[in-house]
Design a protein around this motif. Structure first.
Motif, PDB file in Angstrom:
ATOM      1  N   VAL A 104       0.867  -1.177   0.000  1.00 56.02           N
ATOM      2  CA  VAL A 104       0.000   0.000   0.000  1.00 56.02           C
ATOM      3  C   VAL A 104       0.908   1.233   0.000  1.00 56.02           C
ATOM      4  O   VAL A 104       1.710   1.412   0.914  1.00 56.02           O
ATOM      5  CB  VAL A 104      -0.917   0.025   1.237  1.00 56.02           C
ATOM      6  N   THR A 105       0.786   2.047  -1.032  1.00 51.94           N
ATOM      7  CA  THR A 105       1.644   3.225  -1.116  1.00 51.94           C
ATOM      8  C   THR A 105       0.806   4.497  -1.162  1.00 51.94           C
ATOM      9  O   THR A 105      -0.269   4.523  -1.773  1.00 51.94           O
ATOM     10  CB  THR A 105       2.553   3.169  -2.355  1.00 51.94           C
ATOM     11  N   GLN A 106       1.288   5.522  -0.482  1.00 51.87           N
ATOM     12  CA  GLN A 106       0.606   6.800  -0.424  1.00 51.87           C
ATOM     13  C   GLN A 106       1.518   7.899  -0.956  1.00 51.87           C
ATOM     14  O   GLN A 106       2.727   7.849  -0.798  1.00 51.87           O
ATOM     15  CB  GLN A 106       0.205   7.137   1.012  1.00 51.87           C
ATOM     16  N   GLN A 131      -7.146  23.670  -1.186  1.00 51.00           N
ATOM     17  CA  GLN A 131      -7.656  22.326  -1.369  1.00 51.00           C
ATOM     18  C   GLN A 131      -6.471  21.376  -1.533  1.00 51.00           C
ATOM     19  O   GLN A 131      -5.402  21.776  -2.000  1.00 51.00           O
ATOM     20  CB  GLN A 131      -8.555  22.290  -2.608  1.00 51.00           C
ATOM     21  N   VAL A 132      -6.654  20.119  -1.123  1.00 49.77           N
ATOM     22  CA  VAL A 132      -5.563  19.156  -1.237  1.00 49.77           C
ATOM     23  C   VAL A 132      -6.114  17.803  -1.695  1.00 49.77           C
ATOM     24  O   VAL A 132      -7.270  17.446  -1.388  1.00 49.77           O
ATOM     25  CB  VAL A 132      -4.815  19.003   0.114  1.00 49.77           C
ATOM     26  N   THR A 133      -5.296  17.077  -2.449  1.00 50.88           N
ATOM     27  CA  THR A 133      -5.637  15.717  -2.878  1.00 50.88           C
ATOM     28  C   THR A 133      -4.523  14.775  -2.464  1.00 50.88           C
ATOM     29  O   THR A 133      -3.355  15.009  -2.783  1.00 50.88           O
ATOM     30  CB  THR A 133      -5.824  15.635  -4.406  1.00 50.88           C
ATOM     31  N   LEU A 134      -4.889  13.740  -1.743  1.00 47.48           N
ATOM     32  CA  LEU A 134      -3.946  12.709  -1.316  1.00 47.48           C
ATOM     33  C   LEU A 134      -4.288  11.424  -2.051  1.00 47.48           C
ATOM     34  O   LEU A 134      -5.456  11.130  -2.296  1.00 47.48           O
ATOM     35  CB  LEU A 134      -4.041  12.492   0.203  1.00 47.48           C
ATOM     36  N   ARG A 135      -3.255  10.620  -2.341  1.00 47.71           N
ATOM     37  CA  ARG A 135      -3.465   9.426  -3.153  1.00 47.71           C
ATOM     38  C   ARG A 135      -2.997   8.161  -2.450  1.00 47.71           C
ATOM     39  O   ARG A 135      -2.068   8.196  -1.632  1.00 47.71           O
ATOM     40  CB  ARG A 135      -2.756   9.587  -4.492  1.00 47.71           C
ATOM     41  N   CYS A 136      -3.653   7.059  -2.822  1.00 47.76           N
ATOM     42  CA  CYS A 136      -3.355   5.779  -2.198  1.00 47.76           C
ATOM     43  C   CYS A 136      -3.519   4.679  -3.236  1.00 47.76           C
ATOM     44  O   CYS A 136      -4.544   4.618  -3.930  1.00 47.76           O
ATOM     45  CB  CYS A 136      -4.313   5.544  -1.032  1.00 47.76           C
ATOM     46  N   GLU A 174      -8.401   8.329  -3.873  1.00 47.19           N
ATOM     47  CA  GLU A 174      -8.000   9.691  -3.533  1.00 47.19           C
ATOM     48  C   GLU A 174      -8.821  10.190  -2.357  1.00 47.19           C
ATOM     49  O   GLU A 174     -10.000   9.840  -2.215  1.00 47.19           O
ATOM     50  CB  GLU A 174      -8.260  10.645  -4.713  1.00 47.19           C
ATOM     51  N   LEU A 175      -8.175  11.023  -1.536  1.00 44.09           N
ATOM     52  CA  LEU A 175      -8.871  11.767  -0.483  1.00 44.09           C
ATOM     53  C   LEU A 175      -8.712  13.243  -0.825  1.00 44.09           C
ATOM     54  O   LEU A 175      -7.596  13.714  -1.025  1.00 44.09           O
ATOM     55  CB  LEU A 175      -8.244  11.462   0.877  1.00 44.09           C
ATOM     56  N   ASN A 176      -9.815  13.942  -0.924  1.00 42.85           N
ATOM     57  CA  ASN A 176      -9.802  15.367  -1.206  1.00 42.85           C
ATOM     58  C   ASN A 176     -10.322  16.127   0.001  1.00 42.85           C
ATOM     59  O   ASN A 176     -11.332  15.733   0.605  1.00 42.85           O
ATOM     60  CB  ASN A 176     -10.689  15.695  -2.408  1.00 42.85           C
TER      61      ASN A 176
END
Lengths: 111, 114
Positions: B4-6, B18-23, B75-77
Motif C-alpha cells: 500500500v503506497t501513499q 484544497q488538497v488531494t492525497l493518493r493511495c 483519492e482523499l480530497n
C-alpha cells in the motif's frame, strides 16, 4: 459507538524484560487488531483476533482476546530495542474493516 | 512492505486551499479506508470505498471527499483547509467480501496547514 481504552498510555522497560499492554472495549469485539507504529509513520499489522479466548503469537509477541471478547492484551517477552514504538489496538465493529482505534501505548526500551 | 503506497509523503498547504492525497491498494484488495491521525492520538475513520462507491463515513464534514478508481486506487480530497486538518492521513486496503481480513496500511501523508 465503540470506544477502546488502552493502558498504560506509556511504558518504559529495561531491555530483556517482559511487558503487557491492555485494550478494553465498551462493546463486544467482533475483530480486534494490533498494530505497531513508528513515530509519524504508517501502521504495521501485527495480529488479528476474532474468536473469544483466541491467542496468537508471532516471534516474541503474543496477543489474546478474552472469552467475553471485550478485552485484549499484547504481551512482549524479552523485549528488544526493535520493539520500541507506539502500539495501537483497533476494533472492527461489524466485519466491515471500519476500525475504531485506541489512543495508543508508547513503548520505550532502555538498554 | 505492505504493498500500500501513499503520495505525497509530506505536504504543506495554506488555510483555505484544497488538497488531494493518493493511495494505491495492495493487489487483490477491493476496499480502501481513510483515517486521520492527529498528533498523540489514535487514527480516526474518515470513510471507506468499496467497488468505487462510498461505503460508510465517520464524523467528518462534507469537505472531506473521496474517490476510488477501477484499479482500486483511491483519492482523499479536502476542501477549504483548516489549521485543525493538520495530521497524518493514512489509507488502509483490505478485502471485505471474504469476511474480515487484515487491513494493511500505507506509510501515510503528513499534511501541515499553515
Amino acid at each position: 459507538s465503540q470506544e477502546l481504552e488502552q493502558s498504560p498510555q506509556s511504558l518504559i522497560v529495561q531491555e530483556g524484560k517482559n511487558l503487557t499492554i491492555n485494550c478494553t472495549s465498551s462493546k463486544t469485539l467482533y475483530g480486534l487488531y494490533w498494530y505497531k507504529q513508528k513515530y509519524g509513520e504508517g501502521l504495521i499489522f501485527l495480529m488479528m483476533l476474532q474468536k473469544g479466548g483466541e491467542e496468537k503469537s508471532h516471534e516474541k509477541i503474543t496477543a489474546k482476546l478474552d472469552e467475553k471478547k471485550q478485552q485484549s492484551s499484547l504481551h512482549i517477552t524479552a523485549s528488544q530495542p526493535s520493539h520500541a514504538g507506539i502500539y495501537l489496538c483497533g476494533a472492527d465493529e461489524s466485519y466491515s474493516q471500519k476500525l475504531v482505534f485506541g489512543q495508543g501505548t508508547r513503548l520505550t526500551i532502555n538498554p | 512492505e505492505t504493498g500500500v503506497t501513499q503520495s505525497p509523503t509530506h505536504l504543506i498547504k495554506t488555510r483555505g486551499q484544497q488538497v488531494t492525497l493518493r493511495c494505491s491498494s495492495q493487489s487483490g484488495h477491493n476496499t480502501v479506508s481513510w483515517y486521520q491521525q492527529a498528533l498523540g492520538q489514535g487514527p480516526q475513520f474518515i470513510f471507506q470505498y468499496y467497488r468505487e462507491e462510498e461505503n460508510g463515513r465517520g464524523n467528518f464534514p462534507p469537505r472531506f471527499s473521496g474517490l476510488q478508481f477501477p484499479n482500486y486506487s483511491s483519492e482523499l480530497n479536502v476542501n477549504a483547509l483548516e489549521l485543525d486538518d493538520s495530521a497524518l492521513y493514512l489509507c488502509a486496503s483490505s478485502r471485505v467480501d471474504r469476511g474480515s481480513t487484515e487491513a494493511f496500511f500505507g506509510q501515510g501523508t503528513r499534511l501541515t496547514v499553515v
